[in-house]
Design an enzyme around this catalytic site. Structure first.
Site, PDB file in Angstrom:
ATOM      1  CG  ASN A   8      -1.681   1.260   1.413  1.00 49.70           C
ATOM      2  OD1 ASN A   8      -1.766   2.072   0.489  1.00 49.70           O
ATOM      3  ND2 ASN A   8      -2.268   1.441   2.592  1.00 49.70           N
ATOM      4  CE  LYS A  10       0.051   3.221   4.811  1.00 52.49           C
ATOM      5  NZ  LYS A  10       0.222   3.321   6.243  1.00 52.49           N
ATOM      6  CG  HIS A  92      -5.632   1.909   5.261  1.00 50.47           C
ATOM      7  ND1 HIS A  92      -5.088   2.901   6.040  1.00 50.47           N
ATOM      8  CD2 HIS A  92      -4.676   0.959   5.119  1.00 50.47           C
ATOM      9  CE1 HIS A  92      -3.838   2.559   6.349  1.00 50.47           C
ATOM     10  NE2 HIS A  92      -3.568   1.385   5.795  1.00 50.47           N
ATOM     11  CD  GLU A  94      -2.539   5.523   6.825  1.00 52.43           C
ATOM     12  OE1 GLU A  94      -2.552   5.572   5.584  1.00 52.43           O
ATOM     13  OE2 GLU A  94      -1.669   4.903   7.473  1.00 52.43           O
ATOM     14  CD  GLU A 162      -3.236  -2.457   7.286  1.00 54.91           C
ATOM     15  OE1 GLU A 162      -2.180  -2.723   6.712  1.00 54.91           O
ATOM     16  OE2 GLU A 162      -3.859  -1.398   7.118  1.00 54.91           O
ATOM     17  N   GLY A 168       2.909   2.260  10.835  1.00 54.98           N
ATOM     18  CA  GLY A 168       3.862   3.359  10.687  1.00 54.98           C
ATOM     19  C   GLY A 168       4.604   3.704  11.970  1.00 54.98           C
ATOM     20  CB  SER A 202       5.653  -1.879  11.844  1.00 55.20           C
ATOM     21  OG  SER A 202       5.271  -0.538  12.133  1.00 55.20           O
TER      22      SER A 202
END
Ligand code: 13P
Length: 246
Positions: A8, A10, A92, A94, A162, A168, A202
């Site tokens: 991904n 992003k 997702h 985010e 996730e 991240g 990660s």
């Protein structure tokens, strides 16, 4: 089962950088023993598809649930499909936590993906506070319940676990944590649970093999470590090494 290794990107890698990525990725990767997927930004989808010249699936990172309309800045599932996407990330972390996407939105988007014939990769995962408060099971079941009904109309689909605290941050779930969460996801899916369940958060070349070896972990969804072609190729290699392993 062949492992899935998905990147991904992003909001990274425009069309030109995308071409450069694949020039370096192609010689590094041995095809065939892993199902590789990329989620580039929409503007780099075409460049990804033409420049990749490796066996891979391509998808978009988000869709709107309507077919068309006055929704500035959005794209529909049908448009993504027409542009060559076969996959779509839905829900997702985010999208949920930065852009305020709700469980209801996620359900609508999965329905749109089914309508257009896109394969949704639906993301779920708990916040650190929720994990610490012992709410992992309840959060995952609530998130899954919001889209499970719509999955039934999809020919093919995947779910990605996730944990928000691992995205991240350099903080990774242990293989045991990932397995336990994946088992909850599968149980919440019931009869729909015979699908690939990926781990994201990660993932890197050092931890990918252990994570993908864990029970119930069918692959990985990689953010930061998918941006560098050599690094991502090492993760693909880790998945390939497990092909055929029991
Ligand atoms: P990182 O691998 O950068 O933690 O991101 C994970 C992710 O969000 C993939 O969708």
């Amino acid at each position: 089962m062949v492992k899935v290794v998905a990147g991904n990107w992003k909001m990274h890698h425009g069309p030109l950088q995308t071409a450069g990525f694949f020039d370096r990725f192609r010689p590094e990767v041995e095809e065939g023993s892993v199902r590789i997927a990329f989620f580039p930004p929409d503007v780099s989808l075409r460049s990804s598809r033409t420049c990749a010249r490796v066996q891979a699936d391509f998808g978009v990172q988000n869709i709107h649930w309507e077919r068309a309309g006055a929704f500035t800045g959005e794209i529909s599932a049908e448009m993504a499909k027409e542009a060559g996407a076969s996959l779509v990330l839905v829900g997702h972390s985010e999208r949920r936590h930065v852009f305020g996407e709700t469980d209801v939105d996620v359900g609508c988007k999965v329905r749109a993906a089914a309508r257009a014939g896109l394969v949704p990769v639906v993301c779920v995962g708990e916040l650190l506070e929720e994990r610490k408060a012992g709410k992992l099971d309840a959060v995952l079941r609530r998130q899954v319940a919001a889209f499970a009904g719509s999955l039934a109309d999809c020919r093919d689909y995947m779910v990605a676990y996730e944990p928000v605290w691992a995205i991240g941050t350099g903080e990774t779930a242990t293989p045991e944590d990932a397995s336990a969460a994946h088992a909850i996801v599968r149980s919440a899916l019931g009869a729909l649970g015979r699908c690939p369940v990926l781990y994201g958060g990660s993932v890197n070349p050092a931890n990918a093999r252990a994570l993908m070896s864990a029970p119930d972990v069918d692959g990985v969804l990689v953010g930061g470590a998918s941006l560098d072609p050599e690094v991502f190729a090492r993760i693909v290699e880790a998945g390939g090494a497990l092909a055929g392993a029991v």
